[in-house]
Design a protein around this motif. Sequence first.
Motif, PDB file in Angstrom:
ATOM      1  N   ILE A   1       0.903  -1.068  -0.043  1.00  0.00           N
ATOM      2  CA  ILE A   1       0.078   0.010   0.114  1.00  0.00           C
ATOM      3  C   ILE A   1       0.823   1.309  -0.035  1.00  0.00           C
ATOM      4  O   ILE A   1       0.311   2.265  -0.352  1.00  0.00           O
ATOM      5  CB  ILE A   1      -1.134  -0.021   1.206  1.00  0.00           C
ATOM      6  CG1 ILE A   1      -2.016   0.904   0.922  1.00  0.00           C
ATOM      7  CG2 ILE A   1      -0.181   0.296   2.567  1.00  0.00           C
ATOM      8  CD1 ILE A   1      -3.258   0.784   1.938  1.00  0.00           C
ATOM      9  N   GLU A   2       2.238   1.001   0.301  1.00  0.00           N
ATOM     10  CA  GLU A   2       3.031   2.375   0.359  1.00  0.00           C
ATOM     11  C   GLU A   2       3.424   2.669  -1.217  1.00  0.00           C
ATOM     12  O   GLU A   2       4.030   3.833  -1.265  1.00  0.00           O
ATOM     13  CB  GLU A   2       4.324   1.949   1.087  1.00  0.00           C
ATOM     14  CG  GLU A   2       3.994   1.810   2.656  1.00  0.00           C
ATOM     15  CD  GLU A   2       3.389   3.277   3.386  1.00  0.00           C
ATOM     16  OE1 GLU A   2       3.657   4.111   2.637  1.00  0.00           O
ATOM     17  OE2 GLU A   2       2.588   3.202   4.380  1.00  0.00           O
TER      18      GLU A   2
ATOM     19  N   ALA B   1       2.780   4.077  -4.697  1.00  0.00           N
ATOM     20  CA  ALA B   1       1.902   4.956  -5.346  1.00  0.00           C
ATOM     21  C   ALA B   1       0.765   4.416  -6.310  1.00  0.00           C
ATOM     22  O   ALA B   1      -0.407   4.534  -6.246  1.00  0.00           O
ATOM     23  CB  ALA B   1       2.597   6.162  -5.897  1.00  0.00           C
TER      24      ALA B   1
ATOM     25  N   ARG C   1      -1.948   2.359  -4.341  1.00  0.00           N
ATOM     26  CA  ARG C   1      -2.657   3.258  -3.910  1.00  0.00           C
ATOM     27  C   ARG C   1      -3.713   3.966  -4.859  1.00  0.00           C
ATOM     28  O   ARG C   1      -4.738   4.083  -4.678  1.00  0.00           O
ATOM     29  CB  ARG C   1      -1.938   4.299  -3.043  1.00  0.00           C
ATOM     30  CG  ARG C   1      -1.460   3.989  -1.832  1.00  0.00           C
ATOM     31  CD  ARG C   1      -1.329   5.069  -0.700  1.00  0.00           C
ATOM     32  NE  ARG C   1      -0.528   6.197  -1.158  1.00  0.00           N
ATOM     33  CZ  ARG C   1       1.107   6.029  -0.876  1.00  0.00           C
ATOM     34  NH1 ARG C   1       1.428   5.335  -0.378  1.00  0.00           N
ATOM     35  NH2 ARG C   1       1.558   7.334  -1.389  1.00  0.00           N
TER      36      ARG C   1
ATOM     37  N   LEU D   1       6.204  10.411 -10.759  1.00  0.00           N
ATOM     38  CA  LEU D   1       5.602   8.893 -11.334  1.00  0.00           C
ATOM     39  C   LEU D   1       4.108   8.811 -10.607  1.00  0.00           C
ATOM     40  O   LEU D   1       3.736   7.500 -10.957  1.00  0.00           O
ATOM     41  CB  LEU D   1       6.929   8.062 -10.694  1.00  0.00           C
ATOM     42  CG  LEU D   1       8.130   7.877 -11.249  1.00  0.00           C
ATOM     43  CD1 LEU D   1       9.099   7.203 -10.394  1.00  0.00           C
ATOM     44  CD2 LEU D   1       8.100   7.784 -12.691  1.00  0.00           C
ATOM     45  N   ALA D   2       3.579   9.777  -9.718  1.00  0.00           N
ATOM     46  CA  ALA D   2       2.476   9.380  -9.047  1.00  0.00           C
ATOM     47  C   ALA D   2       1.289   9.064 -10.230  1.00  0.00           C
ATOM     48  O   ALA D   2       0.503   8.120  -9.812  1.00  0.00           O
ATOM     49  CB  ALA D   2       1.932  10.591  -8.475  1.00  0.00           C
TER      50      ALA D   2
ATOM     51  N   ALA E   1      -2.824  10.036  -5.546  1.00  0.00           N
ATOM     52  CA  ALA E   1      -2.268   8.631  -5.222  1.00  0.00           C
ATOM     53  C   ALA E   1      -1.190   8.687  -4.423  1.00  0.00           C
ATOM     54  O   ALA E   1      -0.995   7.888  -3.445  1.00  0.00           O
ATOM     55  CB  ALA E   1      -1.876   7.846  -6.519  1.00  0.00           C
ATOM     56  N   LEU E   2      -0.353   9.785  -4.569  1.00  0.00           N
ATOM     57  CA  LEU E   2       0.718  10.128  -3.594  1.00  0.00           C
ATOM     58  C   LEU E   2       0.200  10.549  -2.358  1.00  0.00           C
ATOM     59  O   LEU E   2       0.551  10.193  -1.174  1.00  0.00           O
ATOM     60  CB  LEU E   2       1.722  11.060  -4.311  1.00  0.00           C
ATOM     61  CG  LEU E   2       3.017  10.987  -3.956  1.00  0.00           C
ATOM     62  CD1 LEU E   2       3.655   9.659  -4.340  1.00  0.00           C
ATOM     63  CD2 LEU E   2       4.016  12.017  -4.627  1.00  0.00           C
TER      64      LEU E   2
ATOM     65  N   VAL F   1      -2.580  10.321  -0.678  1.00  0.00           N
ATOM     66  CA  VAL F   1      -3.556   9.469   0.023  1.00  0.00           C
ATOM     67  C   VAL F   1      -2.859   8.420   1.096  1.00  0.00           C
ATOM     68  O   VAL F   1      -2.109   8.145   0.540  1.00  0.00           O
ATOM     69  CB  VAL F   1      -4.491   8.850  -0.715  1.00  0.00           C
ATOM     70  CG1 VAL F   1      -4.068   7.664  -1.372  1.00  0.00           C
ATOM     71  CG2 VAL F   1      -5.790   8.486   0.084  1.00  0.00           C
ATOM     72  N   ARG F   2      -3.275   8.633   2.313  1.00  0.00           N
ATOM     73  CA  ARG F   2      -2.662   7.787   3.263  1.00  0.00           C
ATOM     74  C   ARG F   2      -3.362   6.614   3.514  1.00  0.00           C
ATOM     75  O   ARG F   2      -4.738   6.334   3.211  1.00  0.00           O
ATOM     76  CB  ARG F   2      -2.494   8.507   4.680  1.00  0.00           C
ATOM     77  CG  ARG F   2      -1.591   9.888   4.557  1.00  0.00           C
ATOM     78  CD  ARG F   2      -0.329   9.529   3.782  1.00  0.00           C
ATOM     79  NE  ARG F   2       0.183   8.294   4.172  1.00  0.00           N
ATOM     80  CZ  ARG F   2       1.472   8.053   3.510  1.00  0.00           C
ATOM     81  NH1 ARG F   2       1.685   8.234   2.487  1.00  0.00           N
ATOM     82  NH2 ARG F   2       2.161   6.778   3.839  1.00  0.00           N
ATOM     83  N   PRO F   3      -2.686   5.353   3.892  1.00  0.00           N
ATOM     84  CA  PRO F   3      -3.456   3.964   4.104  1.00  0.00           C
ATOM     85  C   PRO F   3      -4.722   4.313   4.826  1.00  0.00           C
ATOM     86  O   PRO F   3      -5.540   3.785   4.889  1.00  0.00           O
ATOM     87  CB  PRO F   3      -2.528   3.131   4.698  1.00  0.00           C
ATOM     88  CG  PRO F   3      -1.113   3.571   4.264  1.00  0.00           C
ATOM     89  CD  PRO F   3      -1.298   5.074   4.080  1.00  0.00           C
TER      90      PRO F   3
ATOM     91  N   PHE G   1      -8.419   5.109   3.445  1.00  0.00           N
ATOM     92  CA  PHE G   1      -9.208   4.182   2.869  1.00  0.00           C
ATOM     93  C   PHE G   1     -10.179   3.358   3.732  1.00  0.00           C
ATOM     94  O   PHE G   1     -11.066   2.649   3.488  1.00  0.00           O
ATOM     95  CB  PHE G   1      -8.497   2.946   2.008  1.00  0.00           C
ATOM     96  CG  PHE G   1      -7.412   3.316   1.161  1.00  0.00           C
ATOM     97  CD1 PHE G   1      -8.111   3.762  -0.310  1.00  0.00           C
ATOM     98  CD2 PHE G   1      -6.230   3.449   1.160  1.00  0.00           C
ATOM     99  CE1 PHE G   1      -7.388   4.500  -1.144  1.00  0.00           C
ATOM    100  CE2 PHE G   1      -5.419   4.037   0.218  1.00  0.00           C
ATOM    101  CZ  PHE G   1      -5.947   4.353  -0.993  1.00  0.00           C
TER     102      PHE G   1
END
Lengths: 588, 588
Positions: A339-340, A342, A345, B507-508, B580-581, B583-585, B588
């Motif tokens: 999940i780390e 990108a 995610r 790269l996101a 995507a970069l 957002v934190r686990p 969700f």
Amino acid sequence: MSATASDADRHRSTIFDRRNVEFLLWEQPAFAAQAGDRETLSAMLDAAEDLVESHASADAVADAHEPTWDPETNIVSIPDETRAFLDAQREGGFTLLGADVEDGGLGLSLTASTAVNSIISCGFTSGLGGFYALTHCAANLIKAHGTTEQKDTYVRPLVEGKYGGTMALSEAQSGSSLSDLKAKARHVSGDEYRLSGSKMWTSGFDHDCFDNIIHLVLAKIEGDDTPQGNRGISLFIVPKVLPDGSPNDVALNGLNHKMGQRALPNSYWSMEDGCVGYLVGGAKHAGLMQMFTMMNDMRVAVGLHAACCGVRGFQESLAYAKERIQGSALGSKTQVPIIEHADVRRQLLAQKALSEGALHLCFFAASLVDDSKTNEEAATLLEVLIPVVKAWPSEWALEANKWAIQVLGGYGYTRDYPVERLYRDNRLNMIHEGTNGIQALDLLGRKAVMKDGAATRALATAMMTDVHMNAETLPDLAADLGEAVERYGTTTALLGKELSQNPARALANAHEYLNMVGHTVVAWLWLREAAAASKKLPSATGADVPFYEGKVATARYFFRHELAKTRAQAELLGSLETSALDVRPGHF
Amino acid sequence: MSATASDADRHRSTIFDRRNVEFLLWEQPAFAAQAGDRETLSAMLDAAEDLVESHASADAVADAHEPTWDPETNIVSIPDETRAFLDAQREGGFTLLGADVEDGGLGLSLTASTAVNSIISCGFTSGLGGFYALTHCAANLIKAHGTTEQKDTYVRPLVEGKYGGTMALSEAQSGSSLSDLKAKARHVSGDEYRLSGSKMWTSGFDHDCFDNIIHLVLAKIEGDDTPQGNRGISLFIVPKVLPDGSPNDVALNGLNHKMGQRALPNSYWSMEDGCVGYLVGGAKHAGLMQMFTMMNDMRVAVGLHAACCGVRGFQESLAYAKERIQGSALGSKTQVPIIEHADVRRQLLAQKALSEGALHLCFFAASLVDDSKTNEEAATLLEVLIPVVKAWPSEWALEANKWAIQVLGGYGYTRDYPVERLYRDNRLNMIHEGTNGIQALDLLGRKAVMKDGAATRALATAMMTDVHMNAETLPDLAADLGEAVERYGTTTALLGKELSQNPARALANAHEYLNMVGHTVVAWLWLREAAAASKKLPSATGADVPFYEGKVATARYFFRHELAKTRAQAELLGSLETSALDVRPGHF
């Protein structure tokens, strides 16, 4: 289980997201009125969770062991786990949810029963829910259109889940085009007829899980006064076992072997000359009209199944992504949970945006079904949204399921995890209850322009209300949605004008039109979620903080990655592009 | 069969489209040079057609009866039809296509063997082609990097199809991240080692279709001088049967149960302490480099399988749409074949545009592999295109397969037709040989910016050449592609700059970048097809007229419906959007 999901409950399940259901029900102003008493509904949601957890293996078992038919003994074999699940559903009172109190039901609104069913649907995507969904539909149809005797005979046992129900519309040569059906009915006396002909794609036609199975069958009455086409179709009650206890003259001819949704046997069968049917309500040639009163509920149900396949896949792949250790962050050598990464995610965000958006859309449609009984504006909105509710989740929550597999990589491609099954189960939803192509024609060819475009205006007005309400608090989202609503209006006006001059040209890209409307509407619902979450954030504590932050982040993702697509869609539609119309069969 | 497909041959098959393959080979200037002698190649294409037709049922049988393993007897059971197909492939000389003449092979260019394999792949999507594809790869690896003794022992029996080959890279904990692998090798003497450890996802690991099976196994040599990570990986030849005829100490532990591609058993297995392996070329720590020399061929092969799944689904659904009678045209009551409905034609056009575009892309990549041996510009172009060739067809020909099911409606969802299987078979291609997420990182993080952006410039220049060449004859397409190439250049420059400052941010949205590049490149190839077709049209006769018209129409469709998407993609990428970069686990 607590009456409301506590912080600690969040994500303890990899199957459903109770917190999100609670958020929709009680934190979205649109739903609280129809949801009813919170304590009662919460208890039912708890019971639904228990049902899901206590029969967690039924889905995979039903998928691995699809029903079989032995022509010698005429027995349709169904796994014990399926039977146990149906018993539990009946004993838990889940068959009673939406049925009227006078028939022994609980009289829940469609909003409330949709909430309960959304938990159950996440747990059982393989068609297990279809047995009683069809039964519920049959009960409602007879209740709405049957004679007093028909109601007295069939409604209560169907509501109680003693009898099962089926919908026997299609024939081998007549799926999307019902007017081509060939089943015949010959009058005997009163509401009694003799039916003959063959049916295709009937789900739940035969098995021994119910005392009786009541087929609702479309056929044409023999005789000179039967109109051509759709207006000549009548609806009959064809019980497996007749009221005198003798078997009816119906014959199973075989089962269809499906890619997914394998729990529910799908059959082709025939009515022999002695097959008894009872004309629903004694009303000739009213079959399609009678069926259509159920259509909205059925289409919400298909959308809900699709959305729940998406939610389930999201939850499964989220849990996997948090646990699976592989690779390292850019510039580091320490292994991390995937999940780390990108791109993982992004795959999770896409699933959350598409499937929770689809779920909200289904809740919204259900609330409109409820509201439409007393509110004409709701009825108008419902009309224009119904094709979207059926089609959009079935296409875009399927896309979410594609990403669920991808998060799990090679493991996701195996049957050791449920995500490959979700992808198979969900694929049916673009097809049944009217293909998505038919939904698109219904949306653009009928609903968008009906009553001089009243439904389009009602939808645009409703969306603009939220644009204005959030112009200061969420200015970027509000502005983007405002532009999208504007595009929706001008594109619909242009296509509506073309419809009156060159309907084929206007409808050439109807599928893209449905996608554009769906994306715009779901963006609107995400704006509503972001607005509710933003309002709660300042005073939120514990797990609610990331929950609300996640809602806002996902709304932004949806706007930037998905709503942005509507510009190209509007441009294509506005250009009246006609590739699909112009290309000739020989060109392929 | 005639040496070249005559008009009458067009569409006599619902499996492949020979005419289209001929069009690519002989009417696309890019390929004729590498295709070799037309008569020879046509004879092999005829033989490929015969192979497909004479084993037409093998795919469905292999899908319905996936390999099973009996732990008691240690026997992996494979259907007779699979065995018969492998025999026919061997006896027909298809294992020899790309192998060097000195090894008993036919020495065909990759362009030519791709053409032949494209016919075979359309016929066998369920993994049947994988047995020899892996064998071919093993032969090439040993040929390129083995010691003289290793080459003498293994290459010819592999080329002749007496031995099978496998690639044993992944382990349960180490799929995408090979540096995490744990298999160990202990030196004995010379190139001989003893290996231990477990492998996962090995296709074709054990069965009795070959005299011997040669596993190419990645492992780390025990000892202080083994570097950390990727640079410490070595490659070993691990035969099932040792040169002295005794069995090697390898143990099958189980088969994976896949959603599709079920013909090819996929295994997890372990090497016990006595397991003998031979270090490829006697070169320590060179494993990844050695593997990577095969990577281009393998990635073209994955793209080709995906494209062929798309082509097959298109052909199947096209045949169905021409025959299936249902519904009527707008304003008429006469029943028509469903190909007369615009939305069905849209579904066919989408499939043709995506899958034939994907096929062209694979032919192009194959020709670049051939050309790159003597031409540096081709080598540069190939580098930047390889991740696109692997990823784009696997995502977009899968989308085509979605529509193939939809054309068939309920029937498409059953196992009576092959389209549901194609959808399952194709789904693996986004995952194996490097997930599409990894391809996107490779494309944007490495290839796009390598040599100061030389590959990007080479690709843009090549595309602009066709833009200029067609500016007068196909002005609309040329102008649209010109704009898209411009967007590609500016977007890549912007992301390249960001890469040096904030690589994570750059790269996101790498996945979206790959899609944008893929759509632009495939539009370019469609422009080439439209140009060739337009040139031929004035003098064309018979079935060639609609064939060429169809090519031009499909190119237009692709530009308007697909290339149009690159504007929103470029805008998203240019904004350096970071959902995507960020957002934190917990979100969700």
